[in-house]
Design a protein around this motif. Structure first.
Motif, PDB file in Angstrom:
ATOM      1  N   SER A 531       0.820  -1.224   0.000  1.00 53.50           N
ATOM      2  CA  SER A 531       0.000   0.000   0.000  1.00 53.50           C
ATOM      3  C   SER A 531       0.851   1.271   0.000  1.00 53.50           C
ATOM      4  CB  SER A 531      -0.935   0.018   1.203  1.00 53.50           C
ATOM      5  OG  SER A 531      -0.207   0.124   2.412  1.00 53.50           O
ATOM      6  N   LEU A 553      -7.465  -2.439  -4.921  1.00 58.56           N
ATOM      7  CA  LEU A 553      -8.176  -1.547  -3.998  1.00 58.56           C
ATOM      8  C   LEU A 553      -9.670  -1.589  -4.255  1.00 58.56           C
ATOM      9  CD1 LEU A 553      -5.820   1.596  -4.032  1.00 58.56           C
ATOM     10  CD2 LEU A 553      -6.327   0.188  -2.050  1.00 58.56           C
ATOM     11  N   LEU A 558      -6.943  -5.079  -1.169  1.00 59.90           N
ATOM     12  CA  LEU A 558      -5.892  -4.249  -0.574  1.00 59.90           C
ATOM     13  C   LEU A 558      -6.536  -3.028   0.057  1.00 59.90           C
ATOM     14  CD1 LEU A 558      -2.787  -3.734  -0.244  1.00 59.90           C
ATOM     15  CD2 LEU A 558      -2.920  -2.384  -2.345  1.00 59.90           C
ATOM     16  N   LYS A 559      -6.145  -2.714   1.271  1.00 55.53           N
ATOM     17  CA  LYS A 559      -6.707  -1.556   1.957  1.00 55.53           C
ATOM     18  C   LYS A 559      -5.590  -0.596   2.338  1.00 55.53           C
ATOM     19  CE  LYS A 559     -10.697  -3.956   3.903  1.00 55.53           C
ATOM     20  NZ  LYS A 559     -11.426  -4.345   5.148  1.00 55.53           N
ATOM     21  N   LEU A 560      -5.887   0.700   2.181  1.00 56.03           N
ATOM     22  CA  LEU A 560      -4.934   1.726   2.592  1.00 56.03           C
ATOM     23  C   LEU A 560      -5.211   2.112   4.045  1.00 56.03           C
ATOM     24  CD1 LEU A 560      -4.963   4.109  -0.508  1.00 56.03           C
ATOM     25  CD2 LEU A 560      -3.312   2.337   0.029  1.00 56.03           C
TER      26      LEU A 560
END
Length: 570
Positions: A531, A553, A558-560
């Protein structure tokens, strides 16, 4: 037969002379025989106790007389170690009236320290009280000073203060009630009791000077006294102590917190000649000093303040380079290196460390003070053509020398070859450094080129090879039973920081590791690393990764971090 008889007579004569010369010779022989048995490792506990009791029974009433003998003293030490509390108390009580005499005896001093180690609170308080009025004289004695230091180390805060008080002034030595003030700092004690500052300075000078002249400077109680002395000393008195310490003496002091502070004050306020003596006094000991908790701070100060970089390179840097691999992993030894790479960084230096580096002697900061001699007289005079008032010049000298800090760092890091050696050491141990709690910080600073990108452009090729080395280690495939660098607690965070702060590394790592494989690393610790490519402020790195990471995302794979948003493509 005549020869054997002659030798036998000679031995008898020697024994007779020893008995006449030593009133307790026979007793000592008996004790030595018992000692040989009781000190064995394989002896049963009950048997040793019987031997100890037998020895103490034989010595009862004669302990003060035989405690100074090198034979009997050893027996007493072993007895004090293995005897019962009641037996130990009996020995203590018998020796109590003779403590001051025995404290100066070469052999008995070991017995005294052994008894103090096993003393009750009441016994320790009584012993410290018995030292009253004799602390200064004992500190001037090579053997007696060991006893005072031992008591000082074992004592609580108020007991330590009582030992220090009589070293501060005559009044505090004579009148016990005055020494009961709660204030700890000498300046506060002077203010509270309305003592005459000049008289205190004179008294402390009379105490400190003979101790330093005899070279008895290893003890922390003296270091504390000198730190307090510097807070009230006038310019000439402070400068005189600095001059006296600017030799091999200082190297023996910097192993304690207060000793380290004294070392830093001497470096910051000393003249060029005094600084040169201090640094030369460290020759042959630099690596040992670097590994020490407090000694490393003195080296950190030298690298931050001393303008004569030729001298520093010749002695300090030259001795650090052969042991760099050991130093970069060590919690203490990495400090001087990190100070060069990223000066005064709160990530690497605690508030206490930064406060220590910022310490100064009040009287030497005032206008017309004992200004450190300009290092224009040294081999690097051409760099110091600055015209200031005396006060301004002194303050700048104390803050960090006259030379431009960036220039000093460049000369010590790049020109000396230290940076190149650091890069090589990091390349060879990149995986271990990434996983190391302390080593990872050195690796990060080296890989990013240091603060202000000091290593660029001089060592760009070497840095590229380091980036390749790290990326190569990270690109290794996952294996059963072995934690991958992207999943390790320390290494994953370091790699993430490198991606955010070093675009050239981020590009190298993308090509070697993440390109086409991001989905594999989108979970766990490694997800924070991936990330980072969407959080970077570098548009080229963002453009490199956005095409592959955006779908992850959108799919929620996938996470920020909450506060992070994808950067807009420019």
């Amino acid at each position: 037969m005549q020869q054997i008889s002659f030798q036998f007579d000679k031995k008898e004569l020697a024994e007779a002379r020893k008995k006449k010369r030593k009133p307790h010779y026979t007793l000592e022989q008996e004790l030595a025989s018992l000692w040989e048995k009781m000190r064995r490792r394989n002896i049963a506990k009950e048997d040793r106790s019987k031997l100890v009791s037998e020895a103490l029974t034989k010595m009862k009433g004669k302990i003060p007389e035989i405690a100074g003998s090198h034979v009997s003293c050893r027996v007493l030490q072993t007895c004090a170690k293995y005897c019962t509390p009641d037996e130990r108390n009996a020995v203590y009580e018998e020796l109590k009236p003779h403590f001051l005499t025995l404290a100066c005896n070469t052999y008995a001093v070991h017995l005294i320290t052994k008894l103090l180690d096993n003393a009750t609170k009441e016994q320790l308080a009584s012993f410290i009280s018995s030292l009253r009025g004799h602390v200064a004289s004992l500190l001037r004695h090579m053997v007696g000073s060991v006893v005072v230091e031992h008591a000082y180390q074992l004592g609580n805060a108020s007991q330590k203060q009582s030992l220090l008080m009589e070293l501060y002034s005559t009044e505090l030595q004579l009148f016990k009630d005055l020494a009961l003030v709660k204030e700890k700092r000498l300046v506060d004690i002077i203010s509270k009791l309305n003592l005459q500052k000049s008289a205190v300075v004179r008294h402390m000078s009379a105490v400190v000077q003979p101790i330093m002249e005899k070279g008895i400077v290893d003890h922390s109680i003296l270091h504390k006294v000198l730190v307090e002395y510097f807070t009230i000393a006038d310019k000439s008195s402070a400068a005189e102590v600095i001059q006296h310490l600017s030799s091999a003496l200082l190297v023996r002091m910097i192993h304690t917190k207060d000793g380290s502070k004294i070392g830093i004050l001497c470096i910051k306020h000393g003249s060029a000649q005094e600084r040169k003596k201090i640094i030369k006094g460290m020759k042959g000991h630099v690596s040992k000093i670097a590994l020490d908790r407090f000694g490393s701070m003195v080296l950190t100060c030298i690298l931050s303040v001393v303008d004569d970089t030729q001298l520093v390179k010749k002695i300090i840097i030259r001795e650090l380079q052969p042991v760099l691999k050991e130093l970069i992993f060590d919690k203490n030894a990495r400090r001087p290196l990190l100070q060069l790479l990223h000066p005064n960084c709160s990530r690497y230096l605690s508030p206490d460390d930064l406060s220590l580096l910022d310490s100064s002697i009040p009287s030497l900061l005032t206008k017309g003070g004992s200004e450190p001699e300009s290092e224009t007289k040294s081999s690097e005079a051409k760099d110091d053509d600055v015209d200031m008032s005396d006060a301004e010049e002194n303050v700048k000298s104390v803050a960090g020398g006259k030379k431009d800090p960036t220039l000093r760092r460049k000369e010590l890091l790049v020109d000396s070859g230290l940076a190149e050696s650091l890069i090589d050491a990091c390349c060879e141990s990149s995986e271990e450094l990434l996983k190391s709690n302390h080593g990872k910080e050195v690796l990060f600073e080296v890989a990013t080129g240091g603060a202000d990108k000091l290593l660029h452009p001089h060592l760009d090729e070497k840095l590229d090879s380091l980036h390749e080395s790290i990326a190569s280690e990270v690109s290794a495939p996952k294996s059963e039973g072995q934690e991958h660098l992207l999943e390790n607690f320390h290494s994953s965070r370091t790699i993430r920081k490198l991606i955010l702060d070093c675009p050239s590394f981020a590009s190298t790592l993308w090509e070697n590791t993440f390109k086409g494989n991001c989905k594999t690393w989108a979970q766990g610790h490694s997800a924070k690393v991936v990330s980072a490519y969407m959080e970077t402020s570098d548009p080229k790195v963002l453009k490199l990764a956005k095409k592959e990471l955006k779908p992850l995302l959108d799919q929620g794979l996938l996470k920020l971090p909450d506060k992070s948003q994808p950067k807009k493509e420019e």
